[in-house]
Design a protein around this motif. Structure first.
Motif, PDB file in Angstrom:
ATOM      1  N   GLN A 144       0.862  -1.184   0.000  1.00  0.00           N
ATOM      2  CA  GLN A 144       0.000   0.000   0.000  1.00  0.00           C
ATOM      3  C   GLN A 144       0.900   1.237   0.000  1.00  0.00           C
ATOM      4  OE1 GLN A 144      -2.773  -0.376   3.265  1.00  0.00           O
ATOM      5  NE2 GLN A 144      -3.595  -2.322   2.505  1.00  0.00           N
ATOM      6  N   GLN A 145       1.216   1.743  -1.222  1.00  0.00           N
ATOM      7  CA  GLN A 145       2.194   2.832  -1.352  1.00  0.00           C
ATOM      8  C   GLN A 145       1.547   4.182  -1.078  1.00  0.00           C
ATOM      9  OE1 GLN A 145       4.271   3.130  -5.132  1.00  0.00           O
ATOM     10  NE2 GLN A 145       4.609   5.314  -4.822  1.00  0.00           N
ATOM     11  N   LEU A 146       2.089   4.907  -0.105  1.00  0.00           N
ATOM     12  CA  LEU A 146       1.631   6.266   0.148  1.00  0.00           C
ATOM     13  C   LEU A 146       1.976   7.133  -1.063  1.00  0.00           C
ATOM     14  CD1 LEU A 146       0.377   8.272   2.181  1.00  0.00           C
ATOM     15  CD2 LEU A 146       2.679   8.691   3.053  1.00  0.00           C
ATOM     16  N   VAL A 147       0.956   7.772  -1.640  1.00  0.00           N
ATOM     17  CA  VAL A 147       1.187   8.664  -2.804  1.00  0.00           C
ATOM     18  C   VAL A 147       1.201  10.115  -2.338  1.00  0.00           C
ATOM     19  CG1 VAL A 147       0.234   9.454  -5.012  1.00  0.00           C
ATOM     20  CG2 VAL A 147       0.160   7.026  -4.406  1.00  0.00           C
ATOM     21  N   ARG A 148       0.230  10.508  -1.529  1.00  0.00           N
ATOM     22  CA  ARG A 148       0.176  11.869  -1.016  1.00  0.00           C
ATOM     23  C   ARG A 148      -0.527  11.879   0.332  1.00  0.00           C
ATOM     24  NH1 ARG A 148       3.350  14.010  -1.706  1.00  0.00           N
ATOM     25  NH2 ARG A 148       3.423  14.805  -3.833  1.00  0.00           N
ATOM     26  N   HIS A 149      -0.078  12.717   1.211  1.00  0.00           N
ATOM     27  CA  HIS A 149      -0.709  12.853   2.529  1.00  0.00           C
ATOM     28  C   HIS A 149      -0.865  14.333   2.847  1.00  0.00           C
ATOM     29  CE1 HIS A 149       2.661  14.602   4.775  1.00  0.00           C
ATOM     30  NE2 HIS A 149       3.393  13.945   3.908  1.00  0.00           N
ATOM     31  N   GLU A 150      -1.725  14.619   3.770  1.00  0.00           N
ATOM     32  CA  GLU A 150      -1.735  15.969   4.345  1.00  0.00           C
ATOM     33  C   GLU A 150      -2.332  15.855   5.751  1.00  0.00           C
ATOM     34  OE1 GLU A 150      -0.225  18.541   5.121  1.00  0.00           O
ATOM     35  OE2 GLU A 150      -0.258  19.304   3.067  1.00  0.00           O
ATOM     36  N   THR A 151      -1.840  16.740   6.614  1.00  0.00           N
ATOM     37  CA  THR A 151      -2.384  16.858   7.968  1.00  0.00           C
ATOM     38  C   THR A 151      -2.982  18.245   8.088  1.00  0.00           C
ATOM     39  OG1 THR A 151      -0.679  15.412   8.863  1.00  0.00           O
ATOM     40  CG2 THR A 151      -1.784  16.890  10.416  1.00  0.00           C
ATOM     41  N   PHE A 152      -4.179  18.332   8.619  1.00  0.00           N
ATOM     42  CA  PHE A 152      -4.816  19.643   8.805  1.00  0.00           C
ATOM     43  C   PHE A 152      -5.256  19.771  10.253  1.00  0.00           C
ATOM     44  CE2 PHE A 152      -6.620  23.485   7.284  1.00  0.00           C
ATOM     45  CZ  PHE A 152      -7.717  23.738   8.093  1.00  0.00           C
ATOM     46  N   ARG A 153      -4.815  20.829  10.933  1.00  0.00           N
ATOM     47  CA  ARG A 153      -5.217  21.062  12.330  1.00  0.00           C
ATOM     48  C   ARG A 153      -6.555  21.771  12.308  1.00  0.00           C
ATOM     49  NH1 ARG A 153      -0.736  21.057  16.603  1.00  0.00           N
ATOM     50  NH2 ARG A 153      -1.244  18.888  16.191  1.00  0.00           N
TER      51      ARG A 153
ATOM     52  N   THR B  62      -8.340  25.410  -6.666  1.00  0.00           N
ATOM     53  CA  THR B  62      -8.894  24.930  -5.406  1.00  0.00           C
ATOM     54  C   THR B  62      -8.596  25.967  -4.323  1.00  0.00           C
ATOM     55  OG1 THR B  62      -6.822  24.009  -4.744  1.00  0.00           O
ATOM     56  CG2 THR B  62      -8.201  22.618  -6.112  1.00  0.00           C
ATOM     57  N   LEU B  63      -8.998  25.621  -3.131  1.00  0.00           N
ATOM     58  CA  LEU B  63      -8.735  26.524  -2.003  1.00  0.00           C
ATOM     59  C   LEU B  63      -7.244  26.827  -1.907  1.00  0.00           C
ATOM     60  CD1 LEU B  63      -9.814  27.885   0.652  1.00  0.00           C
ATOM     61  CD2 LEU B  63      -9.108  25.784   1.800  1.00  0.00           C
ATOM     62  N   LEU B  64      -6.407  25.890  -2.375  1.00  0.00           N
ATOM     63  CA  LEU B  64      -4.955  26.033  -2.176  1.00  0.00           C
ATOM     64  C   LEU B  64      -4.487  27.418  -2.618  1.00  0.00           C
ATOM     65  CD1 LEU B  64      -2.371  24.657  -1.338  1.00  0.00           C
ATOM     66  CD2 LEU B  64      -2.099  23.838  -3.651  1.00  0.00           C
ATOM     67  N   SER B  65      -4.870  27.853  -3.816  1.00  0.00           N
ATOM     68  CA  SER B  65      -4.374  29.151  -4.292  1.00  0.00           C
ATOM     69  C   SER B  65      -4.882  30.254  -3.368  1.00  0.00           C
ATOM     70  CB  SER B  65      -4.880  29.425  -5.699  1.00  0.00           C
ATOM     71  OG  SER B  65      -5.492  28.275  -6.235  1.00  0.00           O
TER      72      SER B  65
ATOM     73  N   VAL C 174     -22.063  18.817  13.477  1.00  0.00           N
ATOM     74  CA  VAL C 174     -21.444  18.549  12.160  1.00  0.00           C
ATOM     75  C   VAL C 174     -20.842  19.848  11.637  1.00  0.00           C
ATOM     76  CG1 VAL C 174     -21.847  17.821   9.773  1.00  0.00           C
ATOM     77  CG2 VAL C 174     -23.034  16.663  11.671  1.00  0.00           C
ATOM     78  N   THR C 175     -19.555  19.773  11.278  1.00  0.00           N
ATOM     79  CA  THR C 175     -18.798  20.987  10.912  1.00  0.00           C
ATOM     80  C   THR C 175     -18.016  20.739   9.619  1.00  0.00           C
ATOM     81  OG1 THR C 175     -18.509  21.333  13.281  1.00  0.00           O
ATOM     82  CG2 THR C 175     -17.127  22.670  11.810  1.00  0.00           C
ATOM     83  N   LYS C 176     -17.948  21.766   8.771  1.00  0.00           N
ATOM     84  CA  LYS C 176     -17.197  21.648   7.502  1.00  0.00           C
ATOM     85  C   LYS C 176     -15.705  21.859   7.755  1.00  0.00           C
ATOM     86  CE  LYS C 176     -17.323  25.002   4.333  1.00  0.00           C
ATOM     87  NZ  LYS C 176     -17.700  25.871   3.198  1.00  0.00           N
ATOM     88  N   VAL C 177     -14.901  20.943   7.232  1.00  0.00           N
ATOM     89  CA  VAL C 177     -13.437  21.109   7.303  1.00  0.00           C
ATOM     90  C   VAL C 177     -12.884  20.835   5.903  1.00  0.00           C
ATOM     91  CG1 VAL C 177     -11.268  20.216   8.262  1.00  0.00           C
ATOM     92  CG2 VAL C 177     -13.301  20.408   9.726  1.00  0.00           C
ATOM     93  N   GLU C 178     -12.350  21.863   5.227  1.00  0.00           N
ATOM     94  CA  GLU C 178     -11.857  21.699   3.862  1.00  0.00           C
ATOM     95  C   GLU C 178     -10.397  22.139   3.785  1.00  0.00           C
ATOM     96  OE1 GLU C 178     -14.413  23.646   1.064  1.00  0.00           O
ATOM     97  OE2 GLU C 178     -15.988  22.133   1.360  1.00  0.00           O
ATOM     98  N   PHE C 179      -9.580  21.346   3.128  1.00  0.00           N
ATOM     99  CA  PHE C 179      -8.172  21.723   3.002  1.00  0.00           C
ATOM    100  C   PHE C 179      -7.547  21.025   1.811  1.00  0.00           C
ATOM    101  CE2 PHE C 179      -6.446  17.750   4.749  1.00  0.00           C
ATOM    102  CZ  PHE C 179      -7.527  17.268   5.494  1.00  0.00           C
ATOM    103  N   PRO C 180      -6.478  21.635   1.264  1.00  0.00           N
ATOM    104  CA  PRO C 180      -5.800  21.049   0.101  1.00  0.00           C
ATOM    105  C   PRO C 180      -4.717  20.072   0.534  1.00  0.00           C
ATOM    106  CG  PRO C 180      -4.870  23.170   0.574  1.00  0.00           C
ATOM    107  CD  PRO C 180      -5.957  22.947   1.587  1.00  0.00           C
ATOM    108  N   LEU C 181      -4.487  19.054  -0.298  1.00  0.00           N
ATOM    109  CA  LEU C 181      -3.284  18.239  -0.169  1.00  0.00           C
ATOM    110  C   LEU C 181      -2.331  18.744  -1.252  1.00  0.00           C
ATOM    111  CD1 LEU C 181      -5.737  16.417   0.922  1.00  0.00           C
ATOM    112  CD2 LEU C 181      -4.252  14.492   0.448  1.00  0.00           C
ATOM    113  N   GLN C 182      -1.033  18.489  -1.069  1.00  0.00           N
ATOM    114  CA  GLN C 182      -0.076  18.950  -2.092  1.00  0.00           C
ATOM    115  C   GLN C 182      -0.330  18.218  -3.418  1.00  0.00           C
ATOM    116  OE1 GLN C 182       1.537  21.404  -1.337  1.00  0.00           O
ATOM    117  NE2 GLN C 182       2.556  21.316   0.637  1.00  0.00           N
ATOM    118  N   ASP C 183       0.177  18.830  -4.513  1.00  0.00           N
ATOM    119  CA  ASP C 183      -0.064  18.287  -5.852  1.00  0.00           C
ATOM    120  C   ASP C 183       0.549  16.895  -6.034  1.00  0.00           C
ATOM    121  OD1 ASP C 183      -0.543  20.986  -5.790  1.00  0.00           O
ATOM    122  OD2 ASP C 183       0.441  21.438  -7.661  1.00  0.00           O
ATOM    123  N   ILE C 184       0.057  16.229  -7.085  1.00  0.00           N
ATOM    124  CA  ILE C 184       0.663  14.941  -7.479  1.00  0.00           C
ATOM    125  C   ILE C 184       0.667  14.816  -8.995  1.00  0.00           C
ATOM    126  CG2 ILE C 184      -0.047  13.658  -5.413  1.00  0.00           C
ATOM    127  CD1 ILE C 184      -2.324  12.448  -7.077  1.00  0.00           C
ATOM    128  N   LEU C 185       1.476  13.867  -9.493  1.00  0.00           N
ATOM    129  CA  LEU C 185       1.286  13.297 -10.840  1.00  0.00           C
ATOM    130  C   LEU C 185       1.543  11.813 -10.658  1.00  0.00           C
ATOM    131  CD1 LEU C 185       0.712  13.552 -13.849  1.00  0.00           C
ATOM    132  CD2 LEU C 185       3.167  13.787 -14.236  1.00  0.00           C
TER     133      LEU C 185
END
Ligand code: PG9
Length: 634
Positions: free
Chosen positions: A527-536, A625-628, A554-565
């Motif tokens: 199970q190869q990790l491709v991308r991860h992100e942690t959001f506080r 996305t939100l990232l920018s 119930v609460t909305k939590v939205e965040f970007p993970l770093q890019d991939i190819l």
């Protein structure tokens, strides 16, 4: 006699440099072809910066300068931090310049971490000092005092030196024509020490590097005893060590009480003006030099930096030559050729670093500093970590590639572009006293976790505090490219939480092992990790506005993970894991809201039952996305 001649010829060739390796500046080739000089160059405020210059002995030609400004000791060994240029550049012939930045090692002045940029560059203003002004003054001195030169200057550097290359771009000297920030730091609240507001605890050892002002001009005193108080420990298992240490406040009391950088982190737990004024991204306007930003998809220290420096320049300077290179590398690995290019257990091909140095980096500097216009670089030179091939694009993220939405179904089924039929919720109990290990391997007192970003996730998917969703085997290859957004609906019994999202490539059971497999791990079912992100989660409404959660709301939590190819190949499965601890890579969230987690007490750490609604999704690709907005602080 013949053998003696052959032997001496072989010796000379070997001491030239082995292609792709970072050559030692004291190598025989350098000694034969370059002469070394040392200087203290006065800046506009009179402070003198220690600078080493290697000038080609062949004075029949006019060479460009190639400069590396560093906080890691310009006169030290040629580790990748000081980063001598590749053998291909040394062989081409440049005037090589290595400089200790202000306040480091042999340079005068006072060091400042990520010295804030001051707009404008007036050589007469002795107060407006930043990395751009120090670079400007150095270039002025070089052009006047190091002859013959062709009037052009290039810069490069990896990691912090990569930051100094990027920091030279605002209001740059007109002779600065080509800059390559490599694994550059953009913002310490998103690079190196933090991920989306969470603290990289396994990085604690790094504080020794920047936490003490030098006591004298000599490097011997640089690592004061205090700096090594923490690093000198012989720790076999970082997980146990950090867990037994308890709350972060114990690190302050036991190790870092006199470390000014550690105390800056403790005193500024939110994205306040202290961090915002050290963010280089808003200053990357009016960028005139050609830029080639380089990064590694598995860089645990600076992945935010290269991606977002490239995007900031692209957004604010549409006419600037602006190239992005992303390879299958950990931090700085493109500077070190190891022959078989692997990351942890995964083999990506042969001599990938040499290909980069020879075909990409040499071409970039040759084109802009020596008019060698042999071939124009594409805008984006990106390695696909699934197909294991280089791809080129007109822009990054690429246009015209498909985007996908991943949905969470019952029984842990992940569906692709097909909303879940039933809207159920999923829950797990997160216990900060039994946190999810971030790696399947025992990492000692790791300075930087270099291996985990493609690590095996089978140990995590078996845990009850890890939600795991897995697709059916793919019936065709699927290319996941560009930015990723996590759009979660969450609830909890506590009042604060972290959310770790992992995108994972699950190999088929019959996947063969790699020939070059130092750890002999079974690759079937890997199970190869491709991308991860942690959001506080406290920062869901802004990194400068932490807020507790209301229990069971119930609460909305939205965040970007770093890019991939990454191409997920036919027969593989796509997996998403969601959990709330990832230790000791990430510090533990007490899960009971406290104003400053760096000062939390042991009693603040509580179990919390966390619910992820079935309406949550993961979006892959897409234009914006939100990232920018996050980056540009909209
Ligand atoms: N960005 C890396 C780093 C920063 C701060 C402390 C330790 C390391 C680097 O310069 O390698």
């Amino acid at each position: 006699m013949k053998n003696l001649l052959l032997l001496s010829f072989a010796f000379i060739c070997c001491s030239f440099f082995s292609f792709g390796q970072t050559p030692k500046t004291d190598s025989l080739y350098m000694q034969m072809n370059y002469s070394k000089s040392e200087h203290l160059i006065a800046m506009r405020d009179g402070i003198k910066l220690y600078t080493i210059i290697y000038t080609p002995k062949d004075t029949s030609k006019k060479y460009p300068f190639l400069m590396n400004r560093t906080c890691y000791n310009a006169s030290g060994n040629d580790n990748y931090k000081v980063r001598t240029p590749s053998p291909f550049l040394i062989q081409e012939g440049y005037i090589l310049v290595f400089q200790d930045v202000r306040g480091r090692y042999m340079s005068e002045g006072v060091f400042d971490n990520m010295r804030p940029n001051i707009p404008g560059n007036n050589p007469k203003d002795k107060k407006a000092i930043d990395e751009s002004s120090d670079t400007w003054d150095t270039i002025e001195w070089l052009l006047k005092n190091v002859k013959p030169n062709n009037g052009r200057v290039g810069m490069f550097g990896i990691s912090y030196p990569g930051h100094y290359a990027a920091a030279a771009l605002p209001d740059a000297h007109p002779a600065l024509k080509a800059v390559s920030p490599q694994a550059p730091i953009a913002d310490f609240f998103f690079d190196d020490f933090h991920h989306m507001g969470a603290f990289l605890q396994s990085y604690t050892a790094a504080f020794a590097v920047f936490g003490y002002h030098k006591t004298t001009q000599t490097k011997e005193n640089w690592y004061a005893e205090a700096a090594n108080r923490f690093r000198k420990q012989k720790i076999a298992d970082g997980y146990d060590f950090h867990l037994k240490m308890g709350p972060l406040k114990n690190f302050t009391e036991e190790y870092h009480y006199d470390n000014f950088f550690w105390n800056q982190i403790v005193d500024h737990p939110n994205y306040d003006s202290f961090w915002q004024e050290r963010n280089i991204l808003p200053h990357l306007r009016n960028v005139k030099p050609a830029v080639m930003t380089v990064g590694g998809w598995f860089d645990a220290e600076d992945l935010y930096g290269p991606l977002n420096i490239y995007k900031s320049i692209e957004r604010n300077n549409p006419k600037t030559v602006n190239t992005l290179v992303m390879g299958p590398w950990a931090h700085g690995d493109w500077a070190r050729e190891r022959g078989k290019s692997t990351h942890n257990h995964i083999y990506f091909g042969d001599s990938i670093a040499t290909f980069y140095q020879k075909e990409i980096e040499r071409n970039f500097f040759g084109t802009h500093l020596k008019d060698q216009t042999n071939k124009k670089l594409p805008e984006a030179y990106i390695f696909d970590t699934g197909s294991k091939k280089w791809e080129t694009f007109e822009t990054w993220p690429p246009k015209g590639l498909p985007s996908y939405t991943l949905y969470f179904n019952s029984k842990g089924v992940l569906s692709i572009n097909k909303p879940a039929s039933e809207k159920e919720s999923f829950e797990y109990t997160s216990d900060p006293m039994k946190p999810v290990p971030y790696t399947s391997q025992t990492e000692g007192l790791t300075f930087t976790p270099r291996r985990f970003m493609s690590d095996d996730q089978r140990q995590a998917s078996k845990r009850p505090d890890v939600l795991t969703f897995e697709s059916e085997p793919l019936t065709e290859d699927m290319v996941f490219s560009g930015e990723i957004m996590a759009r979660l609906q969450v609830a909890m019994t506590g009042t604060d939480a972290d959310f770790i999202i992992k995108l994972i490539d699950v190999y088929p059971q019959d996947h063969p092992n790699y020939d070059h497999n130092p750890s002999n791990i079974i690759m079937g079912g890997y199970q190869q990790l491709v991308r991860h992100e942690t959001f506080r989660g406290r920062f869901r409404n802004g990194f400068d506005k932490p807020e507790p959660f209301v229990p069971n709301e119930v609460t909305k939590v939205e965040f970007p993970l770093q890019d991939i190819l990454h191409t997920f190949k036919k027969g593989h499965r796509i997996m998403i894991q969601i959990h709330s601890t990832w230790f000791p890579y990430i510090d533990r969230n007490p899960q009971k809201y406290v104003d400053n987690i760096y000062k939390a007490e042991a009693a603040d750490f509580i179990k919390s039952t966390i619910t992820i609604s079935g309406t949550s999704v993961i979006e892959i690709g897409g234009e914006k996305t939100l990232l920018s907005d996050l980056i540009f602080q909209k």
